[in-house]
Design a protein around this motif. Structure first.
Motif, PDB file in Angstrom:
ATOM      1  N   ALA A  28       0.805  -1.221   0.000  1.00  0.00           N
ATOM      2  CA  ALA A  28       0.000   0.000   0.000  1.00  0.00           C
ATOM      3  C   ALA A  28       0.840   1.274   0.000  1.00  0.00           C
ATOM      4  O   ALA A  28       0.439   2.277  -0.556  1.00  0.00           O
ATOM      5  N   GLY A  29       2.005   1.255   0.584  1.00  0.00           N
ATOM      6  CA  GLY A  29       2.802   2.472   0.680  1.00  0.00           C
ATOM      7  C   GLY A  29       3.753   2.714  -0.484  1.00  0.00           C
ATOM      8  O   GLY A  29       4.431   3.733  -0.529  1.00  0.00           O
ATOM      9  N   SER A  30       3.806   1.804  -1.429  1.00  0.00           N
ATOM     10  CA  SER A  30       4.756   1.977  -2.533  1.00  0.00           C
ATOM     11  C   SER A  30       4.229   2.974  -3.566  1.00  0.00           C
ATOM     12  O   SER A  30       3.035   3.093  -3.778  1.00  0.00           O
ATOM     13  N   PRO A  31       5.135   3.721  -4.209  1.00  0.00           N
ATOM     14  CA  PRO A  31       4.715   4.737  -5.171  1.00  0.00           C
ATOM     15  C   PRO A  31       3.999   4.140  -6.376  1.00  0.00           C
ATOM     16  O   PRO A  31       4.428   3.133  -6.927  1.00  0.00           O
ATOM     17  N   GLY A  32       2.908   4.772  -6.762  1.00  0.00           N
ATOM     18  CA  GLY A  32       2.135   4.355  -7.925  1.00  0.00           C
ATOM     19  C   GLY A  32       2.110   5.452  -8.972  1.00  0.00           C
ATOM     20  O   GLY A  32       3.051   6.234  -9.113  1.00  0.00           O
ATOM     21  N   PHE A  33       1.003   5.534  -9.705  1.00  0.00           N
ATOM     22  CA  PHE A  33       0.878   6.466 -10.819  1.00  0.00           C
ATOM     23  C   PHE A  33       1.094   7.915 -10.402  1.00  0.00           C
ATOM     24  O   PHE A  33       1.853   8.641 -11.034  1.00  0.00           O
ATOM     25  N   TRP A  34       0.434   8.356  -9.336  1.00  0.00           N
ATOM     26  CA  TRP A  34       0.505   9.777  -8.953  1.00  0.00           C
ATOM     27  C   TRP A  34       1.902  10.177  -8.495  1.00  0.00           C
ATOM     28  O   TRP A  34       2.381  11.266  -8.806  1.00  0.00           O
ATOM     29  N   ARG A  64       5.268   0.514  -7.979  1.00  0.00           N
ATOM     30  CA  ARG A  64       4.205  -0.418  -8.375  1.00  0.00           C
ATOM     31  C   ARG A  64       4.299  -0.899  -9.806  1.00  0.00           C
ATOM     32  O   ARG A  64       3.398  -1.549 -10.311  1.00  0.00           O
ATOM     33  N   GLY A  65       5.347  -0.575 -10.509  1.00  0.00           N
ATOM     34  CA  GLY A  65       5.551  -1.132 -11.837  1.00  0.00           C
ATOM     35  C   GLY A  65       5.079  -0.233 -12.957  1.00  0.00           C
ATOM     36  O   GLY A  65       5.415   0.949 -13.012  1.00  0.00           O
ATOM     37  N   GLY A  66       4.281  -0.788 -13.862  1.00  0.00           N
ATOM     38  CA  GLY A  66       3.870  -0.102 -15.079  1.00  0.00           C
ATOM     39  C   GLY A  66       3.145   1.207 -14.864  1.00  0.00           C
ATOM     40  O   GLY A  66       3.367   2.170 -15.595  1.00  0.00           O
ATOM     41  N   TRP A  67       2.291   1.285 -13.851  1.00  0.00           N
ATOM     42  CA  TRP A  67       1.558   2.535 -13.618  1.00  0.00           C
ATOM     43  C   TRP A  67       2.481   3.633 -13.121  1.00  0.00           C
ATOM     44  O   TRP A  67       2.333   4.798 -13.479  1.00  0.00           O
ATOM     45  N   TYR A  68       3.445   3.282 -12.299  1.00  0.00           N
ATOM     46  CA  TYR A  68       4.438   4.275 -11.867  1.00  0.00           C
ATOM     47  C   TYR A  68       5.237   4.754 -13.074  1.00  0.00           C
ATOM     48  O   TYR A  68       5.451   5.951 -13.260  1.00  0.00           O
ATOM     49  N   ASP A  69       5.672   3.821 -13.902  1.00  0.00           N
ATOM     50  CA  ASP A  69       6.446   4.170 -15.092  1.00  0.00           C
ATOM     51  C   ASP A  69       5.645   5.086 -16.020  1.00  0.00           C
ATOM     52  O   ASP A  69       6.189   6.045 -16.576  1.00  0.00           O
ATOM     53  N   PHE A  70       4.362   4.784 -16.201  1.00  0.00           N
ATOM     54  CA  PHE A  70       3.509   5.602 -17.062  1.00  0.00           C
ATOM     55  C   PHE A  70       3.372   7.017 -16.492  1.00  0.00           C
ATOM     56  O   PHE A  70       3.479   7.999 -17.221  1.00  0.00           O
ATOM     57  N   GLY A  71       3.168   7.127 -15.193  1.00  0.00           N
ATOM     58  CA  GLY A  71       3.096   8.444 -14.559  1.00  0.00           C
ATOM     59  C   GLY A  71       4.409   9.196 -14.683  1.00  0.00           C
ATOM     60  O   GLY A  71       4.427  10.401 -14.941  1.00  0.00           O
ATOM     61  N   PHE A  72       5.517   8.496 -14.510  1.00  0.00           N
ATOM     62  CA  PHE A  72       6.840   9.106 -14.640  1.00  0.00           C
ATOM     63  C   PHE A  72       7.034   9.648 -16.055  1.00  0.00           C
ATOM     64  O   PHE A  72       7.487  10.771 -16.257  1.00  0.00           O
ATOM     65  N   PHE A  73       6.663   8.846 -17.044  1.00  0.00           N
ATOM     66  CA  PHE A  73       6.777   9.259 -18.440  1.00  0.00           C
ATOM     67  C   PHE A  73       5.917  10.490 -18.722  1.00  0.00           C
ATOM     68  O   PHE A  73       6.377  11.451 -19.341  1.00  0.00           O
ATOM     69  N   GLY A  75       4.864  12.695 -16.563  1.00  0.00           N
ATOM     70  CA  GLY A  75       5.428  13.812 -15.823  1.00  0.00           C
ATOM     71  C   GLY A  75       6.589  14.467 -16.546  1.00  0.00           C
ATOM     72  O   GLY A  75       6.710  15.684 -16.586  1.00  0.00           O
ATOM     73  N   ILE A  76       7.439  13.649 -17.145  1.00  0.00           N
ATOM     74  CA  ILE A  76       8.583  14.194 -17.876  1.00  0.00           C
ATOM     75  C   ILE A  76       8.136  14.853 -19.180  1.00  0.00           C
ATOM     76  O   ILE A  76       8.537  15.967 -19.497  1.00  0.00           O
ATOM     77  N   THR A  77       7.290  14.174 -19.930  1.00  0.00           N
ATOM     78  CA  THR A  77       6.964  14.677 -21.270  1.00  0.00           C
ATOM     79  C   THR A  77       5.891  15.750 -21.273  1.00  0.00           C
ATOM     80  O   THR A  77       6.000  16.720 -22.011  1.00  0.00           O
ATOM     81  N   VAL A  78       4.846  15.602 -20.462  1.00  0.00           N
ATOM     82  CA  VAL A  78       3.723  16.545 -20.514  1.00  0.00           C
ATOM     83  C   VAL A  78       3.903  17.671 -19.509  1.00  0.00           C
ATOM     84  O   VAL A  78       3.955  18.840 -19.873  1.00  0.00           O
ATOM     85  N   LEU A  79       4.024  17.336 -18.247  1.00  0.00           N
ATOM     86  CA  LEU A  79       4.123  18.364 -17.216  1.00  0.00           C
ATOM     87  C   LEU A  79       5.477  19.061 -17.244  1.00  0.00           C
ATOM     88  O   LEU A  79       5.572  20.258 -17.012  1.00  0.00           O
ATOM     89  N   GLY A  80       6.513  18.312 -17.528  1.00  0.00           N
ATOM     90  CA  GLY A  80       7.849  18.890 -17.530  1.00  0.00           C
ATOM     91  C   GLY A  80       8.208  19.622 -18.809  1.00  0.00           C
ATOM     92  O   GLY A  80       9.304  20.117 -18.956  1.00  0.00           O
ATOM     93  N   GLY A  81       7.303  19.714 -19.731  1.00  0.00           N
ATOM     94  CA  GLY A  81       7.590  20.416 -20.983  1.00  0.00           C
ATOM     95  C   GLY A  81       7.875  19.450 -22.102  1.00  0.00           C
ATOM     96  O   GLY A  81       7.208  19.463 -23.114  1.00  0.00           O
ATOM     97  N   GLY A  82       8.840  18.588 -21.902  1.00  0.00           N
ATOM     98  CA  GLY A  82       9.178  17.560 -22.875  1.00  0.00           C
ATOM     99  C   GLY A  82       9.247  18.062 -24.299  1.00  0.00           C
ATOM    100  O   GLY A  82       9.770  19.126 -24.584  1.00  0.00           O
ATOM    101  N   SER A  83       8.706  17.314 -25.209  1.00  0.00           N
ATOM    102  CA  SER A  83       8.766  17.672 -26.622  1.00  0.00           C
ATOM    103  C   SER A  83       7.723  18.714 -26.996  1.00  0.00           C
ATOM    104  O   SER A  83       7.807  19.326 -28.049  1.00  0.00           O
ATOM    105  N   PHE A  84       6.717  18.934 -26.145  1.00  0.00           N
ATOM    106  CA  PHE A  84       5.649  19.895 -26.462  1.00  0.00           C
ATOM    107  C   PHE A  84       6.206  21.300 -26.641  1.00  0.00           C
ATOM    108  O   PHE A  84       5.968  21.947 -27.645  1.00  0.00           O
ATOM    109  N   PHE A  85       6.984  21.768 -25.674  1.00  0.00           N
ATOM    110  CA  PHE A  85       7.518  23.130 -25.765  1.00  0.00           C
ATOM    111  C   PHE A  85       8.603  23.225 -26.838  1.00  0.00           C
ATOM    112  O   PHE A  85       8.750  24.243 -27.484  1.00  0.00           O
ATOM    113  N   GLY A  86       9.334  22.174 -27.038  1.00  0.00           N
ATOM    114  CA  GLY A  86      10.338  22.180 -28.091  1.00  0.00           C
ATOM    115  C   GLY A  86       9.701  22.279 -29.468  1.00  0.00           C
ATOM    116  O   GLY A  86      10.202  22.956 -30.354  1.00  0.00           O
TER     117      GLY A  86
END
Length: 94
Positions: A28-34, A64-73, A75-86
């Protein structure tokens, strides 16, 4: 034809990749999507901090695996600017 061969070789190599069992947990305490979304968003600052402090990590393990990875991705690409601002700045230069 070269591009197709390179794409097939890349897919075959990435299909072999796996995550060790110790890196994924369902507790229950491990990092997930959010948390992955947050960690992806703060990645640039965490990476800079990790250069100076060994206690700062840019990626949570175990997670938690795939959902954490998806959230991380996201976060980097959408929230962090990623390729959108470029891509927006590249349009103005054409």
């Amino acid at each position: 034809m070269r591009v197709v061969g390179l794409a097939v070789a890349t897919l075959l190599l990435t299909a072999c990749a796996s995550q060790i069992d110790a890196g994924v947990t369902k507790t229950a305490g491990s990092p997930g999507f959010w948390w992955g979304l947050w960690h992806g968003f703060v990645f640039p600052w965490a990476w800079i901090g990790s250069l100076f402090d060994p206690d700062i990590a840019v990626y949570a393990v175990p997670n938690r695996g795939g959902w954490y990875d998806f959230g991380f991705f996201l976060g980097i690409t959408v929230l962090g600017g990623g390729s959108f601002f470029g891509s927006k700045s590249a349009k103005g230069k054409r």
